[in-house]
Design an enzyme around this catalytic site. Structure first.
Site, mmCIF file in Angstrom:
data_model
loop_
_atom_site.group_PDB
_atom_site.id
_atom_site.type_symbol
_atom_site.label_atom_id
_atom_site.label_comp_id
_atom_site.label_asym_id
_atom_site.label_seq_id
_atom_site.Cartn_x
_atom_site.Cartn_y
_atom_site.Cartn_z
ATOM 1 N N CYS A 175 -1.076 2.696 6.559
ATOM 2 C CA CYS A 175 -0.693 1.365 7.015
ATOM 3 C C CYS A 175 -0.318 0.519 5.807
ATOM 4 O O CYS A 175 -0.708 0.825 4.684
ATOM 5 C CB CYS A 175 -1.823 0.712 7.816
ATOM 6 N N CYS A 224 0.813 -1.226 0.000
ATOM 7 C CA CYS A 224 0.000 0.000 0.000
ATOM 8 C C CYS A 224 0.846 1.276 0.000
ATOM 9 O O CYS A 224 0.359 2.327 -0.394
ATOM 10 C CB CYS A 224 -0.912 0.026 1.204
ATOM 11 N N HIS A 241 -8.926 2.888 -2.847
ATOM 12 C CA HIS A 241 -7.533 2.695 -2.430
ATOM 13 C C HIS A 241 -6.842 1.738 -3.402
ATOM 14 O O HIS A 241 -6.754 0.542 -3.145
ATOM 15 C CB HIS A 241 -7.533 2.160 -0.989
HETATM 16 C C1 LIG Z 1 -15.092 -5.139 1.841
HETATM 17 C C2 LIG Z 1 -15.096 -5.772 0.468
HETATM 18 C C3 LIG Z 1 -14.852 -7.279 0.596
HETATM 19 C C4 LIG Z 1 -16.467 -5.520 -0.135
HETATM 20 O O1 LIG Z 1 -16.465 -6.006 -1.440
HETATM 21 P P1 LIG Z 1 -17.817 -6.132 -2.270
HETATM 22 O O2 LIG Z 1 -18.748 -7.044 -1.561
HETATM 23 O O3 LIG Z 1 -17.441 -6.461 -3.666
HETATM 24 O O4 LIG Z 1 -18.352 -4.648 -2.183
HETATM 25 P P2 LIG Z 1 -19.631 -3.995 -2.808
HETATM 26 O O5 LIG Z 1 -19.266 -2.667 -3.351
HETATM 27 O O6 LIG Z 1 -20.318 -4.970 -3.733
HETATM 28 O O7 LIG Z 1 -20.518 -3.747 -1.532
HETATM 29 C C5 LIG Z 1 -21.185 -4.818 -0.857
HETATM 30 C C6 LIG Z 1 -22.575 -4.341 -0.492
HETATM 31 O O8 LIG Z 1 -22.440 -3.261 0.420
HETATM 32 C C7 LIG Z 1 -23.162 -2.141 -0.060
HETATM 33 N N1 LIG Z 1 -22.454 -0.920 0.366
HETATM 34 C C8 LIG Z 1 -21.144 -0.642 0.185
HETATM 35 N N2 LIG Z 1 -20.870 0.571 0.713
HETATM 36 C C9 LIG Z 1 -22.008 1.047 1.243
HETATM 37 C C10 LIG Z 1 -22.369 2.238 1.912
HETATM 38 N N3 LIG Z 1 -21.461 3.193 2.137
HETATM 39 N N4 LIG Z 1 -23.634 2.393 2.321
HETATM 40 C C11 LIG Z 1 -24.563 1.438 2.092
HETATM 41 N N5 LIG Z 1 -24.292 0.278 1.447
HETATM 42 C C12 LIG Z 1 -23.024 0.096 1.038
HETATM 43 C C13 LIG Z 1 -23.184 -2.322 -1.552
HETATM 44 O O9 LIG Z 1 -24.254 -1.626 -2.149
HETATM 45 C C14 LIG Z 1 -23.344 -3.809 -1.692
HETATM 46 O O10 LIG Z 1 -24.698 -4.124 -1.500
HETATM 47 P P3 LIG Z 1 -25.381 -5.345 -2.316
HETATM 48 O O11 LIG Z 1 -24.680 -6.581 -1.859
HETATM 49 O O12 LIG Z 1 -26.806 -5.272 -1.867
HETATM 50 O O13 LIG Z 1 -25.167 -5.049 -3.757
HETATM 51 C C15 LIG Z 1 -13.994 -5.144 -0.458
HETATM 52 O O14 LIG Z 1 -14.312 -3.814 -0.754
HETATM 53 C C16 LIG Z 1 -12.627 -5.212 0.189
HETATM 54 O O15 LIG Z 1 -12.001 -6.294 0.188
HETATM 55 N N6 LIG Z 1 -12.114 -4.092 0.726
HETATM 56 C C17 LIG Z 1 -10.830 -4.048 1.381
HETATM 57 C C18 LIG Z 1 -9.731 -3.885 0.379
HETATM 58 C C19 LIG Z 1 -8.381 -4.033 0.995
HETATM 59 O O16 LIG Z 1 -8.116 -4.958 1.771
HETATM 60 N N7 LIG Z 1 -7.465 -3.143 0.672
HETATM 61 C C20 LIG Z 1 -6.170 -3.150 1.222
HETATM 62 C C21 LIG Z 1 -6.167 -2.445 2.497
HETATM 63 S S1 LIG Z 1 -4.685 -2.694 3.372
#
Ligand SMILES: CC(C)(COP(=O)(O)OP(=O)(O)OC[C@H]1O[C@@H](n2cnc3c(N)ncnc32)[C@H](O)[C@@H]1OP(=O)(O)O)[C@@H](O)C(=O)NCCC(=O)NCCS
Length: 396
Positions: free
Chosen positions: A377, A94, A346
């Site tokens: 981080c 990152c 990110h």
């Molecule tokens: C958390 C994570 C697994 C979610 O992935 P995802 O399921 O593909 O995410 P989506 O955008 O489809 O969102 C999932 C659901 O949450 C909902 N949602 C997301 N953000 C929202 C918000 N702010 N408010 C309301 N709903 C929200 C979406 O609409 C979706 O709903 P649905 O299932 O009814 O369609 C993914 O974003 C992730 O792995 N993030 C971390 C990345 C990471 O590790 N980076 C490195 C950091 S060190």
């Protein structure tokens, strides 16, 4: 060689897109993203002779395919830099772009370089996190790290375990605030000046991507509450309070005193110090705390003197752990004024320069602020921080 001060002259980025088939960059190569950003940056500095650039450092976490082949060099050729300008690739997950900046910045500092380009790219759609990686079996067999250390979402759940007072409610509220601040910054035209539009082909043909795709300005606390916790049953980390999977590229122009004078460059901020520190890999999100303590010590200033913070929001809870440690309120107005990675996304190795670009914009808008920091981080248990001085500082 003579030592010299190191300045952030300018920084830009592509708009960030949703990773995956539904995202705006699904049909766009990663190297094309960074090339577009580089061309856009150089166009903002028409009086800078391209042959004066001493080096180009581009970070990517997954260095294969269109992110491989020494991307700093390939992107430089594709961006039309003279053949005499060299380039290289960097990886610190990152903090890739942050490390591009500290590494080339250090070369400027000792006078080996005068001007450098430093940035990063991550197309998480074409290069899913951890894809094709082959961690040494010793990591788990010899319990060198906990299995949680290899999944970033699990490391965030572990921070909730470690600090129970950093509740899901606080993480959700922080995330909603990030979305609101990002929406307000967009409304006030504070983000757009540093975006380089990218032409991309999608289901409806070619179009110009001019804004970030992932923002959810309509987010509410109630809307956050029912979301799944993908990293643990009945956990705390959700798609709402985590940074989303993202495609994007960033690039910065760094220079020393000599080049600033020679080419009439106008610095936005001066690098005062930086530090990278290792922490327990399974709670990697706390890395910014010791990194910041070390960087502050090196800069000879205290946390109270920092007027603006740009903290990468990999997960809301890890930002909260930083704020809690330094006794800063969850909604302190000095922190991530224009919103953060929860709203913008990110794209791993490119995010470091987004933080700097946003800090530089806030420095310009707040000439009464002298010092700021960018911190993030880093996977496998690290944190990185750079302390900056506002070049527009006009005293209180
Ligand atoms: C958390 C994570 C697994 C979610 O992935 P995802 O399921 O593909 O995410 P989506 O955008 O489809 O969102 C999932 C659901 O949450 C909902 N949602 C997301 N953000 C929202 C918000 N702010 N408010 C309301 N709903 C929200 C979406 O609409 C979706 O709903 P649905 O299932 O009814 O369609 C993914 O974003 C992730 O792995 N993030 C971390 C990345 C990471 O590790 N980076 C490195 C950091 S060190």
């Amino acid at each position: 060689m003579e030592n010299q001060d190191v300045y952030f002259i300018d920084g830009v980025r592509t708009p960030f897109g949703r990773a995956g088939e539904k995202g705006v960059y699904w049909n766009t190569r990663a190297d094309d993203l960074i090339v577009k950003a580089m061309i856009g940056l150089l166009e903002r500095h028409p009086n800078l002779p391209k042959e004066a650039i001493d080096d180009v450092a581009i970070a990517a976490t997954t260095q294969q395919g269109d992110q491989g082949l020494t991307i700093g060099r390939t992107a430089s050729i594709l961006a039309g830099l003279p053949q005499s300008v060299p380039g290289y690739a960097i990886d610190r997950m990152c903090a890739g772009a942050m490390t591009s900046v500290t590494t080339t910045g250090s070369a400027i500092g000792i006078g080996a370089y005068d001007i450098a380009l430093a940035g990063g790219v991550e197309h998480m759609g074409r290069h899913p996190m951890g894809f094709n990686s082959d961690p040494n079996p010793r990591f788990l067999a010899e319990k060198l790290v906990s299995p949680d250390a290899l999944n970033m979402g699990c490391t965030a759940e572990k921070i909730h375990d470690r600090f129970p007072h950093l509740t899901k409610e606080r993480a959700d509220a922080f995330a909603v605030n990030s979305q609101k601040k990002a929406a307000a910054a967009y409304k006030n035209g504070l983000i757009q000046p540093d975006l380089i539009p990218v032409s991309a082909s999608g289901a409806n043909g070619w179009g110009l991507v001019t804004q970030d795709e992932l923002m959810r300005p309509e987010s509410t606390l109630e809307g956050m509450q029912g979301l799944k916790t993908p990293f643990r049953a009945h956990g705390n980390v959700t798609a709402g309070n985590a940074s989303p999977l993202t495609d994007g590229a960033t690039i910065s122009l760094l220079a020393g005193d000599k080049a600033i004078e020679q080419f009439g460059l106008k610095p936005k901020m001066k690098m005062l110090s930086f530090a990278f520190v290792g922490v327990e890999p399974e709670i990697m999100g706390i890395g910014p705390i010791p990194a910041t303590e070390k960087a502050l010590k090196k800069a000879g200033i205290t946390i109270d003197e920092i007027g603006l913070f740009e903290i990468n929001e990999a997960f809301a809870v890890q930002v909260l752990s930083f704020l809690d440690h330094f006794d800063i309120k969850d909604d302190d107005p000095r922190v991530n004024q224009y919103g953060g990675a929860i709203a913008f996304g990110h794209p791993l190795a490119s995010s470091g320069v987004r933080l700097m670009t946003q800090l530089a914009a806030q420095f310009q808008a707040n000439p009464e602020v002298r010092y700021g920091l960018t911190t993030m981080c880093i996977g496998l248990g690290m944190g990185g921080t750079i302390i900056w001085e506002n070049s527009n500082y006009r005293g209180n």
